[in-house]
Design an enzyme around this catalytic site. Structure first.
Site, mmCIF file in Angstrom:
data_model
loop_
_atom_site.group_PDB
_atom_site.id
_atom_site.type_symbol
_atom_site.label_atom_id
_atom_site.label_comp_id
_atom_site.label_asym_id
_atom_site.label_seq_id
_atom_site.Cartn_x
_atom_site.Cartn_y
_atom_site.Cartn_z
ATOM 1 N N CYS A 78 0.832 -1.214 0.000
ATOM 2 C CA CYS A 78 0.000 0.000 0.000
ATOM 3 C C CYS A 78 0.865 1.262 0.000
ATOM 4 O O CYS A 78 1.873 1.339 0.701
ATOM 5 C CB CYS A 78 -0.911 -0.013 1.230
ATOM 6 S SG CYS A 78 -2.038 1.385 1.279
ATOM 7 N N CYS B 173 0.598 4.570 6.958
ATOM 8 C CA CYS B 173 -0.003 4.387 8.288
ATOM 9 C C CYS B 173 0.993 3.655 9.202
ATOM 10 O O CYS B 173 1.432 2.543 8.871
ATOM 11 C CB CYS B 173 -1.288 3.586 8.164
ATOM 12 S SG CYS B 173 -2.397 4.283 6.923
ATOM 13 N N CYS C 229 0.443 -0.151 10.289
ATOM 14 C CA CYS C 229 -0.017 -1.171 9.339
ATOM 15 C C CYS C 229 1.106 -1.952 8.677
ATOM 16 O O CYS C 229 2.062 -1.381 8.150
ATOM 17 C CB CYS C 229 -0.876 -0.492 8.267
ATOM 18 S SG CYS C 229 -1.639 -1.677 7.155
ATOM 19 N N CYS D 2 -16.627 -8.710 5.394
ATOM 20 C CA CYS D 2 -15.958 -7.411 5.275
ATOM 21 C C CYS D 2 -14.660 -7.610 4.502
ATOM 22 O O CYS D 2 -13.746 -8.280 4.971
ATOM 23 C CB CYS D 2 -15.691 -6.855 6.675
ATOM 24 S SG CYS D 2 -14.819 -5.281 6.608
ATOM 25 N N CYS E 180 -19.563 -5.913 2.892
ATOM 26 C CA CYS E 180 -18.905 -4.714 3.428
ATOM 27 C C CYS E 180 -17.546 -4.622 2.744
ATOM 28 O O CYS E 180 -16.919 -5.654 2.499
ATOM 29 C CB CYS E 180 -18.734 -4.862 4.941
ATOM 30 S SG CYS E 180 -17.702 -3.562 5.674
ATOM 31 N N CYS F 48 -19.382 2.258 8.442
ATOM 32 C CA CYS F 48 -18.672 1.614 9.543
ATOM 33 C C CYS F 48 -17.421 2.453 9.767
ATOM 34 O O CYS F 48 -16.559 2.541 8.888
ATOM 35 C CB CYS F 48 -18.317 0.190 9.121
ATOM 36 S SG CYS F 48 -17.247 -0.649 10.302
ATOM 37 N N ARG G 248 -18.081 -2.236 17.835
ATOM 38 C CA ARG G 248 -17.406 -3.514 17.587
ATOM 39 C C ARG G 248 -16.070 -3.610 18.323
ATOM 40 O O ARG G 248 -15.190 -2.772 18.124
ATOM 41 C CB ARG G 248 -17.184 -3.731 16.088
ATOM 42 C CG ARG G 248 -16.509 -5.076 15.801
ATOM 43 C CD ARG G 248 -16.428 -5.388 14.319
ATOM 44 N NE ARG G 248 -17.730 -5.332 13.705
ATOM 45 C CZ ARG G 248 -17.975 -4.746 12.535
ATOM 46 N NH1 ARG G 248 -17.006 -4.182 11.864
ATOM 47 N NH2 ARG G 248 -19.198 -4.728 12.054
HETATM 48 N N1 SAM Z 1 -6.682 0.550 3.173
HETATM 49 C C1 SAM Z 1 -7.948 0.823 3.705
HETATM 50 C C2 SAM Z 1 -7.944 1.932 4.735
HETATM 51 O O1 SAM Z 1 -6.934 2.152 5.378
HETATM 52 O O2 SAM Z 1 -8.989 2.551 4.901
HETATM 53 C C3 SAM Z 1 -8.634 -0.383 4.283
HETATM 54 C C4 SAM Z 1 -7.885 -1.415 5.086
HETATM 55 S S1 SAM Z 1 -7.202 -0.873 6.645
HETATM 56 C C5 SAM Z 1 -6.162 -2.215 7.038
HETATM 57 C C6 SAM Z 1 -8.579 -0.893 7.749
HETATM 58 C C7 SAM Z 1 -8.362 -0.512 9.182
HETATM 59 O O3 SAM Z 1 -7.721 -1.555 9.891
HETATM 60 C C8 SAM Z 1 -7.512 0.694 9.499
HETATM 61 O O4 SAM Z 1 -8.175 1.892 9.316
HETATM 62 C C9 SAM Z 1 -7.177 0.464 10.954
HETATM 63 O O5 SAM Z 1 -8.143 1.069 11.796
HETATM 64 C C10 SAM Z 1 -7.242 -1.046 11.105
HETATM 65 N N2 SAM Z 1 -5.892 -1.591 11.369
HETATM 66 C C11 SAM Z 1 -4.910 -1.774 10.464
HETATM 67 N N3 SAM Z 1 -3.804 -2.266 11.047
HETATM 68 C C12 SAM Z 1 -4.079 -2.390 12.371
HETATM 69 C C13 SAM Z 1 -3.341 -2.836 13.500
HETATM 70 N N4 SAM Z 1 -2.074 -3.220 13.382
HETATM 71 N N5 SAM Z 1 -3.944 -2.838 14.704
HETATM 72 C C14 SAM Z 1 -5.232 -2.435 14.815
HETATM 73 N N6 SAM Z 1 -5.980 -2.000 13.786
HETATM 74 C C15 SAM Z 1 -5.421 -1.970 12.576
HETATM 75 C C1 DTB Z 2 -11.264 -2.467 11.355
HETATM 76 O O1 DTB Z 2 -11.587 -1.447 12.010
HETATM 77 N N1 DTB Z 2 -10.449 -3.410 11.794
HETATM 78 C C2 DTB Z 2 -10.256 -4.438 10.776
HETATM 79 C C3 DTB Z 2 -11.216 -3.982 9.655
HETATM 80 N N2 DTB Z 2 -11.711 -2.735 10.138
HETATM 81 C C4 DTB Z 2 -10.784 -3.937 8.262
HETATM 82 C C5 DTB Z 2 -8.848 -4.671 10.397
HETATM 83 C C6 DTB Z 2 -7.957 -5.036 11.576
HETATM 84 C C7 DTB Z 2 -6.563 -5.304 11.088
HETATM 85 C C8 DTB Z 2 -5.661 -5.814 12.157
HETATM 86 C C9 DTB Z 2 -4.270 -6.026 11.718
HETATM 87 C C10 DTB Z 2 -4.081 -7.013 10.595
HETATM 88 O O2 DTB Z 2 -4.601 -8.152 10.630
HETATM 89 O O3 DTB Z 2 -3.313 -6.683 9.671
HETATM 90 FE FE1 SF4 Z 3 -2.825 1.113 3.430
HETATM 91 FE FE2 SF4 Z 3 -2.736 -0.139 5.778
HETATM 92 FE FE3 SF4 Z 3 -3.059 2.483 5.702
HETATM 93 FE FE4 SF4 Z 3 -5.078 0.889 4.861
HETATM 94 S S1 SF4 Z 3 -4.257 1.023 6.919
HETATM 95 S S2 SF4 Z 3 -4.295 2.743 3.872
HETATM 96 S S3 SF4 Z 3 -3.853 -0.791 3.984
HETATM 97 S S4 SF4 Z 3 -1.237 1.361 4.980
#
Ligand code: SAM
Ligand code: DTB
Ligand code: SF4
Length: 321
Positions: free
Chosen positions: A60, A64, A67, A104, A135, A195, A267
Site C-alpha cells: 500500500c 499508516c 499497518c 468485510c 462490506c 462503519c 465492535r
Molecule cells: N486501506 C484501507 C484503509 O486504510 O482505509 C482499508 C484497510 S485498513 C487495514 C482498515 C483498518 O484496519 C484501518 O483503518 C485500521 O483502523 C485497522 N488496522 C490496520 N492495522 C491495524 C493494526 N495493526 N492494529 C489495529 N488496527 C489496525
Molecule cells: C477495522 O476497524 N479493523 C479491521 C477492519 N476494520 C478492516 C482490520 C484489523 C486489522 C488488524 C491487523 C491485521 O490483521 O493486519
Molecule cells: Fe494502506 Fe494499511 Fe493504511 Fe489501509 S491502513 S491505507 S492498507 S497502509
C-alpha cells in the site's frame, strides 16, 4: 434514565469536556451507565458478527504507522494482486457455510483505481448472491465510486478515523483527517451504511481518545457500526514498540463510545487475540455488541473461532442472525 433512546434524543452536539468527564467517572459508574444505554437500544445478549477477508494484500502506498501492509514499512507482508472474483466466491461460500452473515473485504489501497472497479462490482454481486451482507474497505473514494458501489449492492463501507484530528499526523502523513471525513460524506450520501471507528494504543492520550469519539458522535449521522481496535503491534512498523494499552482504559473507551453513540453497533475489533476473556467480558458489559469472528483478521490472527464459541457460550451471548 430508562426507556429506549428516541431518535430525537440522540445527540450530535457533544463537547470535548463532557466526553472527558465520562472518561473520568468512577469505573463502576461509567459501566453502569453505558450498560443501561446498551439495554435501552439493543436486544441484550446478542452479538453481531462480521468476517474479514483480505482481497488485496500488501504494497500500500499510504504510510499508516500501525499497518503491516504499507510499502513504507518493513514488515514481511508481501504485495499480492487483487483476488480473483472466483477466489472471493469460494472464500465467501466457505464463510456462509460456517454460519457467517457479513463479509468485510479489505484492500490495501490508498483508493481504488478506475480499472479495479469492474472486478470490485462483480465481487459485490457474487457475495450478495451467496446470501451474505457485503462490506468493503478500499481506502478513499470519489463521490462517483461511492455511488457505483451502492448500485452494485454494497451494504457497508468501513473507513476509520483511526485517531483524533490532533494526533492524526503523528500516525499517517500521506493523507489528512479531512480526506477521511470527505470519503465518509460520499459514503453517507450514497446511502451505504457507514462503519467508522479507530484504534486505541497508537501512543495517543486521553484527550485524543475523547476527541475522536467526539468527532464520530458529531457527524451528521452516527455510523451504523463503530469498530474499536486495540493496536496489534506488528514487527517492522513504526508503532511496534509503543507502550501497551491498559485494558481498563480500553474498556472505558468502549463504554464512552456506547454512551455517545447509543444506537451504533460498537465492535470490539482487532486485538481480541491479546485480550483475556475477562477483558472481553467487561467490554461486552460496557456496551460492545459486535466482533470480528473467524480465525483471521487481515494479516494477523484473530481470536480463534473455537475459543470464541466457548467464550460466547460461557457468557450466554448469541450471534445475531
Ligand atoms: N486501506 C484501507 C484503509 O486504510 O482505509 C482499508 C484497510 S485498513 C487495514 C482498515 C483498518 O484496519 C484501518 O483503518 C485500521 O483502523 C485497522 N488496522 C490496520 N492495522 C491495524 C493494526 N495493526 N492494529 C489495529 N488496527 C489496525
Ligand atoms: C477495522 O476497524 N479493523 C479491521 C477492519 N476494520 C478492516 C482490520 C484489523 C486489522 C488488524 C491487523 C491485521 O490483521 O493486519
Ligand atoms: Fe494502506 Fe494499511 Fe493504511 Fe489501509 S491502513 S491505507 S492498507 S497502509
Amino acid at each position: 434514565m430508562s426507556g429506549k433512546t428516541t431518535d430525537a434524543q440522540v445527540r450530535y452536539d457533544w463537547q470535548i469536556e463532557e466526553v472527558l468527564d465520562l472518561f473520568n467517572l468512577p469505573f463502576n459508574d461509567l459501566l453502569f451507565r453505558s450498560h443501561l444505554v446498551l439495554r435501552e437500544n439493543f436486544t441484550p445478549n446478542q452479538i453481531q458478527v462480521s468476517t474479514l477477508l483480505n482481497i488485496k494484500e500488501g504494497g500500500c502506498s499510504e504510510n499508516c504507522g500501525y499497518c503491516s501492509q504499507s510499502a513504507h514499512n518493513n514488515s514481511d507482508v508481501k504485495a499480492k494482486p487483487l483476488m480473483t472474483v472466483d477466489d472471493v466466491k469460494t472464500a465467501a461460500q466457505r464463510a456462509k457455510d460456517a454460519g457467517m452473515t457479513r463479509l468485510c473485504m479489505g484492500a490495501s489501497w490508498r483508493n481504488p483505481k478506475e480499472r479495479d472497479m469492474p472486478e470490485i462490482i462483480s465481487i459485490i454481486k457474487e457475495v450478495k448472491k451467496i446470501g451474505l451482507q457485503a462490506c468493503m474497505t478500499l481506502g478513499m473514494l470519489t463521490e462517483e465510486q461511492a455511488q457505483t458501489l451502492k448500485e452494485a449492492g454494497l451494504d457497508y463501507y468501513n473507513h476509520n478515523l483511526d485517531t483524533s484530528r490532533e494526533y492524526y499526523s503523528k500516525v499517517v502523513t500521506t493523507r489528512t483527517f479531512d480526506d477521511r471525513l470527505e470519503t465518509l460524506k460520499y459514503i453517507r450520501d450514497a446511502g451505504i451504511s457507514v462503519c467508522c471507528g479507530g484504534i486505541v494504543g497508537l501512543g495517543e492520550d486521553l484527550f485524543d481518545r475523547a476527541s475522536m469519539l467526539c468527532t464520530l458522535a458529531n457527524l451528521p449521522k452516527h455510523p451504523d457500526s463503530v469498530p474499536v481496535n486495540m493496536l496489534v503491534k506488528l514487527d517492522g512498523t513504526p508503532l511496534s514498540e509503543v507502550a501497551d494499552v491498559d485494558h481498563i482504559d480500553f474498556v472505558k473507551m468502549i463504554a464512552v463510545a456506547r454512551i455517545v453513540l447509543p444506537k451504533s453497533y460498537v465492535r470490539l475489533s482487532a486485538g481480541r487475540a491479546e485480550m483475556s476473556e475477562t477483558t472481553q467480558a467487561l467490554c461486552f458489559f460496557a456496551g460492545a455488541n459486535s466482533i470480528f469472528y473467524g480465525d483471521k483478521l487481515l494479516t494477523t490472527d484473530n481470536a480463534s473461532q473455537r475459543d470464541d464459541e466457548q467464550m460466547l457460550a460461557k457468557l450466554g451471548l448469541s450471534i445475531e442472525r
